[in-house]
Design an enzyme around this catalytic site. Structure first.
Site, PDB file in Angstrom:
ATOM      1  N   GLY A  23       0.795  -1.211   0.000  1.00  0.00           N
ATOM      2  CA  GLY A  23       0.000   0.000   0.000  1.00  0.00           C
ATOM      3  C   GLY A  23       0.832   1.267   0.000  1.00  0.00           C
ATOM      4  N   CYS A  24       0.287   2.309   0.623  1.00  0.00           N
ATOM      5  CA  CYS A  24       0.837   3.652   0.488  1.00  0.00           C
ATOM      6  C   CYS A  24       2.193   3.835   1.150  1.00  0.00           C
ATOM      7  CB  CYS A  24      -0.154   4.674   1.045  1.00  0.00           C
ATOM      8  SG  CYS A  24      -1.733   4.722   0.160  1.00  0.00           S
ATOM      9  N   TYR A  25       2.548   3.004   2.117  1.00  0.00           N
ATOM     10  CA  TYR A  25       3.840   3.203   2.781  1.00  0.00           C
ATOM     11  C   TYR A  25       4.953   2.357   2.176  1.00  0.00           C
ATOM     12  CZ  TYR A  25       2.219  -0.876   5.589  1.00  0.00           C
ATOM     13  OH  TYR A  25       1.735  -2.098   6.020  1.00  0.00           O
TER      14      TYR A  25
END
Length: 357
Positions: free
Chosen positions: A152-154
């Site tokens: 995901g985003c991290y």
């Protein structure tokens, strides 16, 4: 003594078509309940986003290789996962090559690249983007390759963390890091306002970066992960029959704010952080971070600008923010980067601008 490691430079790229306004019209038409339609438009106006880019030409001029999203996302027959992955395989290498061209690696730099790390959570195929990058740049075919998927985003924070470990152990080597997401491939047909709103913020983009022991750009000083207890259901990402299924709870900004407030002294205890590269998961997320850390007005301007200009591009987004900050950072300035994702987890990185940059 372990080598110091630097994020030398970053190049970013998007597709050509800005589809934000077209998507707002499309999603508004998909919702049948009048109250949901009105609330959706109100939230779109308050999103802080004016542009998002996609290879799915929801609006505009179409060429022979373009995809008309009105045909791709037909009511009652949204595409299966295999169809979405076919488009990912078609468009992802095109976007990656655009970012790699802008990174403009010299022949000497290409020879020093001995490791390629790719992050993506929106599409997969094999042989994949790692092989495509090696072939496109003419890298030594024996380079080591690592795929970081579905974080995901991290994910970009984890990629930089791995790159730092590599360079610290092999100081003569460079690491090419690629973060690529085509989030718009995973729109779901839904009458649930929350689900439709979650896709209001997502766009597509790619960042390519060079990490090495050469003292230029940002020195990568340290990393830390902060996992929030009892929040694992707030962000989830599963592979479904009709694309990837996302849950992005409206409780995320509050949870992030509470966690950062509890750890505030770890980030701002001595007031030395001048540069903030915060993943713009949405306007409310940035507001929560700003409030929790009591940041001065304008501290998150780079993040807000990226959100406005591109939306949330998952793992690539924080790299867009870092690239923006790198253009104007002064030597010796200290910074903190952070991104949020499943777990619920905040991945953070401390950095300092190198003297030569």
């Amino acid at each position: 003594m372990a080598s110091r490691v630097y994020l030398e430079r970053i190049a970013t790229a998007t597709f050509d078509s800005d589809v934000h306004e077209a998507f707002v019209r499309y999603a508004h038409g998909m919702l049948r309940e009048e109250r949901s339609r009105a609330l959706f438009l109100r939230m779109a106006e308050r999103s802080g986003i004016t542009a998002r880019y996609s290879p799915l030409f929801i609006d505009g001029t179409h060429g022979p290789t373009d995809v008309d999203a009105y045909e791709f996302y037909q009511s009652g027959s949204f595409p299966a996962t295999a169809q979405r992955m076919a488009l990912y395989k078609q468009f992802a290498p095109v976007l990656m090559r655009r970012a790699l061209d802008r990174l403009a690696l010299s022949q000497e730099e290409r020879q020093r690249v001995r490791h390629v790390i790719v992050t993506s959570c929106t599409g997969f195929y094999a042989p994949g983007l790692d092989f495509d990058a090696v072939d496109y740049l003419g890298l030594d075919p024996s380079v080591e390759r690592t795929m970081i998927g579905f974080m995901g985003c991290y994910a970009a924070m984890n990629a930089l963390k791995q790159a730092r470990h590599i360079v610290r152990s092999e100081p003569d080597d460079s690491v090419l890091v690629i973060n690529l997401e085509i989030c718009t491939l995973h729109l779901q047909e839904s009458q649930e306002l929350g689900e439709v709103l979650s896709f209001l913020v997502f766009g597509d983009g790619c960042a390519a970066s060079l990490v090495s022991a050469r003292p230029t750009g940002f020195e990568l000083e340290s990393f830390r992960a902060i996992r929030l207890e009892n929040t694992s259901n707030l962000i989830t990402w599963d592979i479904g029959d009709q694309g990837f299924d996302m849950v992005l709870s409206g409780q995320v900004p509050t949870a992030v704010g509470q966690a950062l407030e509890a750890h505030r002294k770890d980030f701002v205890h001595d007031g030395s952080v001048a540069l903030w590269a915060v993943h713009p998961g949405g306007r409310s997320v940035l507001d929560a971070v700003e409030d929790a850390l009591a940041l001065p007005t304008g501290a998150l301007q780079a993040s807000r600008d990226v959100l406005r200009q591109y939306g949330n591009m998952s793992s690539a987004t924080v790299m867009f923010v870092l690239e923006s900050i790198m253009r104007t950072a002064r030597a010796g300035q200290r910074g903190c980067a952070m991104a949020f994702g499943p777990g619920l987890t905040a991945e953070t990185m401390n950095f300092v601008t190198a003297p030569q940059s």
